[in-house]
Enzyme design. Structure first.
Site, PDB file in Angstrom:
ATOM      1  N   HIS A   1      41.891   6.426 -34.800  1.00 54.77           N
ATOM      2  CA  HIS A   1      41.546   7.733 -35.401  1.00 54.77           C
ATOM      3  C   HIS A   1      40.945   7.567 -36.798  1.00 54.77           C
ATOM      4  CE1 HIS A   1      44.198   9.327 -32.208  1.00 54.77           C
ATOM      5  NE2 HIS A   1      44.986   8.336 -32.572  1.00 54.77           N
TER       6      HIS A   1
ATOM      7  N   SER B   1      16.244   4.269 -52.463  1.00 56.28           N
ATOM      8  CA  SER B   1      15.968   5.703 -52.433  1.00 56.28           C
ATOM      9  C   SER B   1      14.850   5.985 -53.424  1.00 56.28           C
ATOM     10  CB  SER B   1      17.225   6.461 -52.825  1.00 56.28           C
ATOM     11  OG  SER B   1      16.885   7.737 -53.327  1.00 56.28           O
TER      12      SER B   1
ATOM     13  N   LYS C   1      20.763   3.310 -55.070  1.00 58.40           N
ATOM     14  CA  LYS C   1      21.029   3.276 -53.632  1.00 58.40           C
ATOM     15  C   LYS C   1      20.494   2.042 -52.909  1.00 58.40           C
ATOM     16  CE  LYS C   1      21.822   6.849 -51.413  1.00 58.40           C
ATOM     17  NZ  LYS C   1      22.996   7.352 -50.734  1.00 58.40           N
TER      18      LYS C   1
ATOM     19  N   GLU D   1      21.386   2.317 -39.167  1.00 61.27           N
ATOM     20  CA  GLU D   1      21.229   3.754 -38.902  1.00 61.27           C
ATOM     21  C   GLU D   1      20.157   4.009 -37.845  1.00 61.27           C
ATOM     22  OE1 GLU D   1      22.388   6.094 -42.970  1.00 61.27           O
ATOM     23  OE2 GLU D   1      20.561   4.949 -43.002  1.00 61.27           O
TER      24      GLU D   1
END
Ligand code: ARG
Length: 477
Positions: free
Chosen positions: A164, A285, A291, A298
């Protein structure tokens, strides 16, 4: 039909047609701009067919020689980029056949004896896919080896295991990676299984019912390295279940990559900080200078949706088709091609992202996943990962498991209110929960003690993990 007549597809059929095809219909029905990718399989299949026709005396030896000479030239034209693909000739098959006839005359026109584009295209797709499956199988093996390499260096590194997404029990980082090795090994098994059913020969089914010529189908299958011939002509020309099966296997493989990607993305975030991947797999970024985004994992997660979509497309393509061949089947190619491309690229990139690149100077791989063992262990120390171990300890002291479970819940509550770990509670406090607790409890409350205790087959104890690594090494050798 003269040689020139074959320059235009609308004229390729017969004298039956009273008007040419409209430009729009031509574009709508043409497949050459994507199915030209099958050219090598098409030539290989044609050569095997022609060789059999000659052996069966259906065409002459000089026809075969002409066909072989013409095909050799076509092959070099395509390889050199000089072959002119014509939309007017609809697909890869008619383009190659027309060029052959242009080059060698009547022998070219004899090639299609006892054959239809229906069994031709089914053969081409199977031949092409079989070879792609072999490339994919190699990549799956490479990825497993890369994961085992990283696992081997991290047997003793402790990671919080989650259920979980809550800290559950400590696990060896190697054990975690080997879970993916299991998944990819099943993917490889599925690929091998799909290959067997893909590698069967439709040629000889002709349009749908077989042919009147005395073909030797087994001979063609043999020449092409296929494992057998399709035993029913209607089925041979029409079903694309092998493509669907392949795309299902590819979808599962992408799902495994996607799950791994999801973990990498979490692990790379500032809140976890468990691993780093090489900068070349990340992007910055345009607005936030701090970043480093995990674009590759992804995108792999995103591309999984695309492959699963192709599976839906292909299976839906099949569902309403009556026997035998229908033009619907021309739509099998783009989803299949894109599935192969996406899966191969993704596997390639993951092999390198996990295992690194070979440095020819040192002979070693560099730039794979970097592991932050301290961050993993610190995270495993939060969240009472050894609570189950305390319960198991009490069971060994004679408590029924349910009572032990309840007792430990109280201990966790106390530790939470003291803002400390179970292992930091003084012995007297622990004894307050159960008098049988002794000093040796601290051994089982430690992460390493917890790990070592899970010494069953398939468990996370380092001895078990090492045994698994050895098994994978010999399996992958
Ligand atoms: N381009 C076609 C395909 O991909 C080849 C077979 C055409 N057969 C036919 N009867 N029109 O399926």
């Amino acid at each position: 039909m003269s040689t020139n007549q074959l320059d235009k597809k609308s004229e390729a059929w017969s004298a039956l047609f009273s008007e040419p095809m409209s430009e729009l219909v031509k574009r709508y029905t043409a497949s050459v701009f994507f199915d030209k990718r099958l050219w090598l399989a098409d030539i290989t299949g044609s050569l095997a067919h022609a060789e059999m026709l000659a052996a069966q005396k259906i065409i002459g030896a000089s026809d075969l020689a002409d066909i072989q000479r013409g095909m050799a030239q076509i092959r070099s034209e395509i390889e050199a980029g000089g072959f002119e693909w014509k939309l007017d000739l609809e697909d890869v098959h008619l383009n190659i056949e027309a060029r052959l006839t242009q080059l060698v005359g009547d022998a070219g026109k004899r090639l299609h004896t006892g054959r239809s584009r229906n069994d031709q295209v089914a053969t081409d797709v199977r031949l092409w896919l079989r070879d792609e499956i072999d490339l994919i199988s190699d990549l799956l093996k490479e990825l497993q080896v890369a994961l085992v390499d990283v696992a081997e260096k991290n047997v003793e590194v402790i990671l919080p295991g989650f259920t979980h997404l809550q800290v559950a029990q400590p696990v060896s980082f190697a054990h975690h990676l080997l879970a993916y090795v299991e998944m990819f090994s099943r993917d490889a098994e599925r690929m091998a299984d799909v290959r067997r059913r893909t590698n069967r020969l439709p040629l000889g089914s002709a349009a749908l019912a077989g042919t009147t010529y005395p073909l030797d189908r087994e001979r063609v299958a043999n020449t092409l390295g296929m494992e057998g011939v399709c035993q029913n002509s209607l089925d041979g020309v029409s079903d694309r279940d092998f493509a669907i099966e392949f795309t299902a296997a590819a979808s599962l493989c992408m799902v495994h990559i996607s799950r791994f990607s999801e973990e990498l993305i979490l692990w790379m975030s500032q809140n976890f900080g468990f691993v780093k991947i090489a900068d070349r797999f990340t992007t910055g970024s345009s607005i936030m200078p701090q970043k480093k985004n995990p674009d590759v994992p992804e995108l792999a997660r995103g591309k999984t949706g695309r492959v699963v979509g192709h599976l839906m497309g292909l299976i839906t393509l099949m569902k309403g088709q009556p026997l035998a061949y229908n033009k619907d089947n021309q739509e099998d190619k783009e989803p299949l091609f894109d599935t192969v491309d996406t899966l191969k690229d993704t596997l390639r990139i993951f092999c390198e992202m996990v295992g690194g690149q070979l440095n020819p100077a040192t002979g070693a791989k560099e730039g794979g996943i970097t592991v932050n063992a301290a961050a993993m262990e610190a995270a495993a120390n939060k969240g009472y990962a050894t609570a189950t171990d305390l319960a198991d300890y009490l069971v060994k002291k004679g408590l029924p498991f349910r009572d032990a479970h309840e007792t430990v819940a109280h201990a966790v509550k106390a530790a939470t209110s003291h803002n400390c770990d179970l292992s930091e509670l003084p012995l007297t406090v622990l004894q307050g929960f159960n008098a049988s607790i002794e000093k040796d409890v601290y051994e089982c409350l430690s992460l390493r003690g917890s790990l070592n205790a899970r010494n069953t087959l398939g468990g996370t104890a380092p001895v078990q993990v090492k045994a698994q690594i050895a098994r994978h090494r010999s399996r992958l050798a």
